[in-house]
Design an enzyme around this catalytic site. Sequence first.
Site, PDB file in Angstrom:
ATOM      1  N   SER A   1       0.804  -1.226   0.000  1.00 34.41           N
ATOM      2  CA  SER A   1       0.000   0.000   0.000  1.00 34.41           C
ATOM      3  C   SER A   1       0.833   1.271   0.000  1.00 34.41           C
ATOM      4  O   SER A   1       0.344   2.316  -0.404  1.00 34.41           O
ATOM      5  CB  SER A   1      -0.949  -0.010   1.187  1.00 34.41           C
ATOM      6  OG  SER A   1      -0.228  -0.155   2.390  1.00 34.41           O
TER       7      SER A   1
ATOM      8  N   HIS B   1      -5.619  -3.783  -1.382  1.00 32.08           N
ATOM      9  CA  HIS B   1      -5.478  -2.738  -2.413  1.00 32.08           C
ATOM     10  C   HIS B   1      -5.562  -3.326  -3.818  1.00 32.08           C
ATOM     11  O   HIS B   1      -5.296  -2.635  -4.799  1.00 32.08           O
ATOM     12  CB  HIS B   1      -4.154  -1.992  -2.238  1.00 32.08           C
ATOM     13  CG  HIS B   1      -4.175  -1.017  -1.108  1.00 32.08           C
ATOM     14  ND1 HIS B   1      -4.594   0.282  -1.248  1.00 32.08           N
ATOM     15  CD2 HIS B   1      -3.857  -1.171   0.202  1.00 32.08           C
ATOM     16  CE1 HIS B   1      -4.505   0.904  -0.083  1.00 32.08           C
ATOM     17  NE2 HIS B   1      -4.061   0.046   0.816  1.00 32.08           N
TER      18      HIS B   1
ATOM     19  N   LYS C   1     -12.002  -0.242   1.144  1.00 35.21           N
ATOM     20  CA  LYS C   1     -11.229   0.499   0.141  1.00 35.21           C
ATOM     21  C   LYS C   1     -12.059   0.636  -1.137  1.00 35.21           C
ATOM     22  O   LYS C   1     -12.981   1.411  -1.161  1.00 35.21           O
ATOM     23  CB  LYS C   1      -9.873  -0.166  -0.034  1.00 35.21           C
ATOM     24  CG  LYS C   1      -9.056   0.100   1.242  1.00 35.21           C
ATOM     25  CD  LYS C   1      -7.692  -0.493   1.290  1.00 35.21           C
ATOM     26  CE  LYS C   1      -7.019   0.003   2.567  1.00 35.21           C
ATOM     27  NZ  LYS C   1      -6.324  -1.040   3.312  1.00 35.21           N
TER      28      LYS C   1
HETATM   29  C1  LIG Z   1      -6.080  -1.221   4.696  1.00 37.45           C
HETATM   30  C2  LIG Z   1      -5.466  -2.538   4.822  1.00 37.45           C
HETATM   31  C3  LIG Z   1      -5.940  -3.444   5.767  1.00 37.45           C
HETATM   32  C4  LIG Z   1      -7.000  -3.075   6.767  1.00 37.45           C
HETATM   33  O1  LIG Z   1      -8.267  -3.015   6.211  1.00 37.45           O
HETATM   34  P1  LIG Z   1      -9.461  -2.423   7.088  1.00 37.45           P
HETATM   35  O2  LIG Z   1     -10.657  -3.061   6.532  1.00 37.45           O
HETATM   36  O3  LIG Z   1      -9.432  -0.938   6.923  1.00 37.45           O
HETATM   37  O4  LIG Z   1      -9.198  -2.815   8.494  1.00 37.45           O
HETATM   38  C5  LIG Z   1      -5.386  -4.705   5.795  1.00 37.45           C
HETATM   39  N1  LIG Z   1      -4.398  -5.042   4.959  1.00 37.45           N
HETATM   40  C6  LIG Z   1      -3.901  -4.195   4.037  1.00 37.45           C
HETATM   41  C7  LIG Z   1      -2.819  -4.633   3.111  1.00 37.45           C
HETATM   42  C8  LIG Z   1      -4.414  -2.903   3.950  1.00 37.45           C
HETATM   43  O5  LIG Z   1      -3.915  -2.059   3.056  1.00 37.45           O
END
Ligand SMILES: *Cc1c(COP(=O)(O)O)cnc(C)c1O
Length: 396
Positions: free
Chosen positions: A183, A211, A242
């Site tokens: 990310s 992502h 996301k």
């Molecule tokens: C954003 C993210 C998470 C967490 O996701 P949420 O649903 O916001 O808790 C987990 N793993 C990765 C790689 C992320 O980028």
Amino acid sequence: MPDRTAFLRDRLEELRSQGLYNTIRHLQGPQGPWLDVDGRRVLNFCSNNYLGLANHPRLVAAAHTALERFGVGPGAVRTIAGTLTLHDQLEERLARFKGVPAAISLQSGFVANLGTIAALVGEGDAVISDELNHASIVDGVRLTKAARSIYRHADPADLERAIREARAGGARQVLVITDGVFSMDGDVAPLDAIVAVAEPHEALVMVDDAHGEGVLGRGGRGIVDHFGLHGRVDVEVGTMSKAFGVMGGYVAGSEVLVEWLRQRARPFLFSSAVTAADVAACLAAVDLLEESTELVDRLWDNARRFKEMMSAAGFDIGVSTTPITPVMLGEAALAQQVSGRLFDEEAVFAQAIGFPTVPRGKARIRVMVSAAHSLEDLERGAAAFTRVARDLGLVP
Ligand SMILES: *Cc1c(COP(=O)(O)O)cnc(C)c1O
């Protein structure tokens, strides 16, 4: 009463002096390409709302309807108070979307990683993790009694070394874990090579597609689809927060994997599920993605255009091969300064990211372009970056 938390003041001061103190902006309205922040209208380059679904009318309407029918709270955890038919539907739809037999919905992507790793491996097993994996994987690994090792970022040869060592040490199950898209840099894990290395050693492969879904693969079906690895990746973790624009997490894979997680994933057993309104909005998001690839296509178009503009202006935009666009600045204090001036002088909201989210000396402003930005928004953003960076002598 003495203030026993006073020592934290010194620690906060330390963060401030190192440029590592997070300033949190206050939003007065919904997510979108423009935001109302601290009383101003600003261009939004911060959110993971890749497809612009966070305030999409169809998602909002679906949430309304579910709210009327199911109310606001779940009452208790699903194993005790029962599970909403909506959760069942979402799990079926996600499994189909990802092209796997089953899925389980959890409260967030973070929680999905915490719950899954410890449920899969324990004493006598081994877990092998990419050195740049997300914090929720790092924490998930901490919760298991399995032996742990780290392999060099996106390096299948080093992964093979780690797997051989684990096997030589007598590990029963070996679990390999990688982010799909990293990310902070926007690079994609070499999942095809990782699977090729893991298969002969019968190691399980787990990928966190947070992502990647809504971004990679056909119509945003994620990294497994992107590499054509259907049936060869054992565990896929995802988030609904996301590209899907809502809230929640999930794990997708075989029937037996999901059945096991329903029995043994601690966040499933000990924490209540996301609400009916959330789930209904998630279902509407899956509908939209299945109906058309238009939003995913526009996301990639926008990202390509913005990257071209930033490269032409002389910025170092790192190694990203996805819409994530890191503007590499080096020291955390400089990244904060650029971010602050973009906000104050240019009405561009683009957050500086420093240690511990990224390594020291690799601070950056991570620009998140979305399908909802117009070409004019992107041009305005790139021009703003250029004005501020020129003034600081960072670009010609
Ligand atoms: C954003 C993210 C998470 C967490 O996701 P949420 O649903 O916001 O808790 C987990 N793993 C990765 C790689 C992320 O980028």
